[in-house]
Design an enzyme around this catalytic site. Structure first.
Site, PDB file in Angstrom:
ATOM      1  CD  GLN A   1       2.277   0.916  -0.234  1.00  0.00           C
ATOM      2  OE1 GLN A   1       2.196   1.244   0.939  1.00  0.00           O
ATOM      3  NE2 GLN A   1       1.405   1.308  -1.140  1.00  0.00           N
ATOM      4  N   GLY A   2       6.861  -0.749  -1.439  1.00  0.00           N
ATOM      5  CA  GLY A   2       7.953   0.132  -1.829  1.00  0.00           C
ATOM      6  C   GLY A   2       7.505   1.192  -2.815  1.00  0.00           C
ATOM      7  CE1 TYR A   3       3.434   0.690  -5.004  1.00  0.00           C
ATOM      8  CE2 TYR A   3       1.653   2.198  -4.509  1.00  0.00           C
ATOM      9  CZ  TYR A   3       2.106   1.050  -5.101  1.00  0.00           C
ATOM     10  OH  TYR A   3       1.238   0.271  -5.807  1.00  0.00           O
ATOM     11  CB  SER A   4       7.311   6.693   0.135  1.00  0.00           C
ATOM     12  OG  SER A   4       5.922   6.826   0.308  1.00  0.00           O
TER      13      SER A   4
ATOM     14  CD  GLU B   1      -3.567   1.429   1.128  1.00  0.00           C
ATOM     15  OE1 GLU B   1      -2.929   1.699   2.158  1.00  0.00           O
ATOM     16  OE2 GLU B   1      -3.324   1.940   0.025  1.00  0.00           O
TER      17      GLU B   1
ATOM     18  CD  GLU C   1      -2.722  17.871   3.243  1.00  0.00           C
ATOM     19  OE1 GLU C   1      -2.268  16.691   3.207  1.00  0.00           O
ATOM     20  OE2 GLU C   1      -2.930  18.478   4.305  1.00  0.00           O
TER      21      GLU C   1
ATOM     22  CB  SER D   1       3.921  -0.053   5.014  1.00  0.00           C
ATOM     23  OG  SER D   1       3.489   1.277   4.838  1.00  0.00           O
TER      24      SER D   1
END
Length: 400
Positions: free
Chosen positions: A135-138, A254, A385, A170
């Site tokens: 997963q390439g999000y951050s 998810e 948060e 991840s």
């Protein structure tokens, strides 16, 4: 002890027969090494990962790896009740479900937004555990605030050219492919606009991958650097500039947390069984009324978590998902996981500080290692948060 939910999701004799059949099969086919790593099935060294892949292929041969997928994509076509039973039993036993990014996150997106060619290319390989996904999000400056991402995707003929960096990816070390969000147009008044969703082969020239070692010692995360990476236009999922919609659908898929609810039951059962085994000992944990009250409270918390995960799964299956519910489930289970690990570490005392590789570790070090990993759950997949913010805005209608 076996998984015996107080709250039942549904079904009848046929469903319970399926549950019994799965348990019997796991007795014969699940290696003990995975039962011992039940607290941490997604974080395995490479050699363990390879053995886990073999197990998942055997599971697929039974029709239980992607039981809810259509038969066209090598799934079992089972209803949501049977799907939940299978996922519960596997998670409780500690079965190593490899490629969760592909199965639980990307696949639902491809079913909803993917082209026929994308589905035919990727889904069977995910079902057979032949193609691992990251997963390439951050990014360094875009984690919880995902709309702040800086990776760009510039159109060049029949390709997009990607430049930027992803981090805390991840399964980034073991993956073959990665799905990424990248900006295809400049930031406007609405930051979420102009972001697109791409499928990228990690062997594409221009990608540099570096492992990140976590506090448990496992280098399962990675960071990737994209320098002029050419991605075919057919690897765009959904329309250009609509990646935010795709990304939101992925996160909803998810977060049912049926698996984490079953894992929580496993942790609690292990702890209760250990406490019972100490009856009459010099340091009997159940002789302390505070421990008994804390364990009773944990039973209540685990059952609430299971009921919550059932509700999300039902709404997902019926297409009536409350947009705030996945965030509520994610937040609840992140807190529950931390609570159980903290409770276990306190009751075990000094033994609760021993990691799995210590010869004197009890309960295979699940609570010591799990306590470290519980910190990750409050950050990964969207911080607690951020989940509270989404619950307040999308669920309660409060102003931002």
């Amino acid at each position: 002890m076996p998984l015996e939910p107080i709250v039942q999701f549904g079904g009848g004799p046929e469903v319970e027969e399926l549950r019994s059949r799965i348990r019997g099969w796991l007795v014969d086919h699940l290696p003990d090494e995975f039962r011992r790593t039940a607290a941490n099935p997604d974080y395995l060294p490479r050699e363990g990962h390879e053995r886990a892949v073999e197990f998942c292929r055997a599971l697929h041969a039974q029709g239980w790896f992607v039981p809810h997928w259509p038969a066209r994509f090598e799934g079992g076509g089972l209803d949501v009740v049977r799907q939940v039973v299978i996922r519960e039993e596997l998670a409780y036993a500690g079965a190593p479900m490899v490629n969760t990014n592909g199965v639980n996150m990307l696949a639902p997106v491809l079913f909803r937004f993917g082209t026929t060619a994308q589905q035919d290319e990727h889904l069977p390989k995910i079902a057979r555990s032949e193609r691992m996904w990251a997963q390439g999000y951050s990014e360094p400056e875009a984690g919880s605030d995902l709309a702040a991402l800086r990776m760009t995707a510039r159109r060049d003929g029949d390709h997009y050219v990607l430049d930027g960096q992803k981090t805390w990816t991840s399964n980034g070390v073991l993956a073959d492919w990665i799905f990424v969000l990248a900006r295809t147009s400049p930031v406007g008044t609405k930051r979420q606009a102009g972001i697109s969703f791409f499928l990228v082969d990690l062997e594409t020239p221009g990608i540099t991958r570096r492992p990140i070692r976590s506090m448990t010692g496992y280098p399962t995360f990675a960071e990737e650097f994209f320098d002029g990476v050419r991605v075919p236009e057919e690897n765009l999922v959904g329309e250009e500039g609509e990646g935010w919609k795709v990304a939101k659908a992925l996160l909803d898929a998810e977060r049912s947390n049926v698996t984490r609810a079953a894992q929580a039951q496993r942790y609690l059962d292990e702890l209760v069984d250990w406490c019972k085994a100490q009856r009459g000992a010099k340091h009997d944990p159940l002789a302390d009324p505070l421990n008994r009250m804390a364990l009773a409270r944990a039973v209540e918390r685990v059952e609430v978590g299971r009921a919550l995960s059932y509700r999300v799964a039902h709404q997902q299956a019926s297409g009536t998902l409350d947009p705030a519910l996945p965030s509520l489930s994610k937040l609840y289970h992140s807190q529950l996981t931390a609570e159980l690990r903290q409770l276990g570490a306190r009751i075990l005392g000094p033994l609760g500080a021993l990691l799995p590789d210590d010869p004197d570790a009890v309960l295979d070090g699940h609570f010591s290692e799990g306590l470290l990993l519980s910190l990750l759950h409050t950050i990964g997949g969207g911080t607690s948060e951020i989940q509270r913010d989404l619950i307040s805005t999308t669920g309660l209608g409060l102003p931002r």
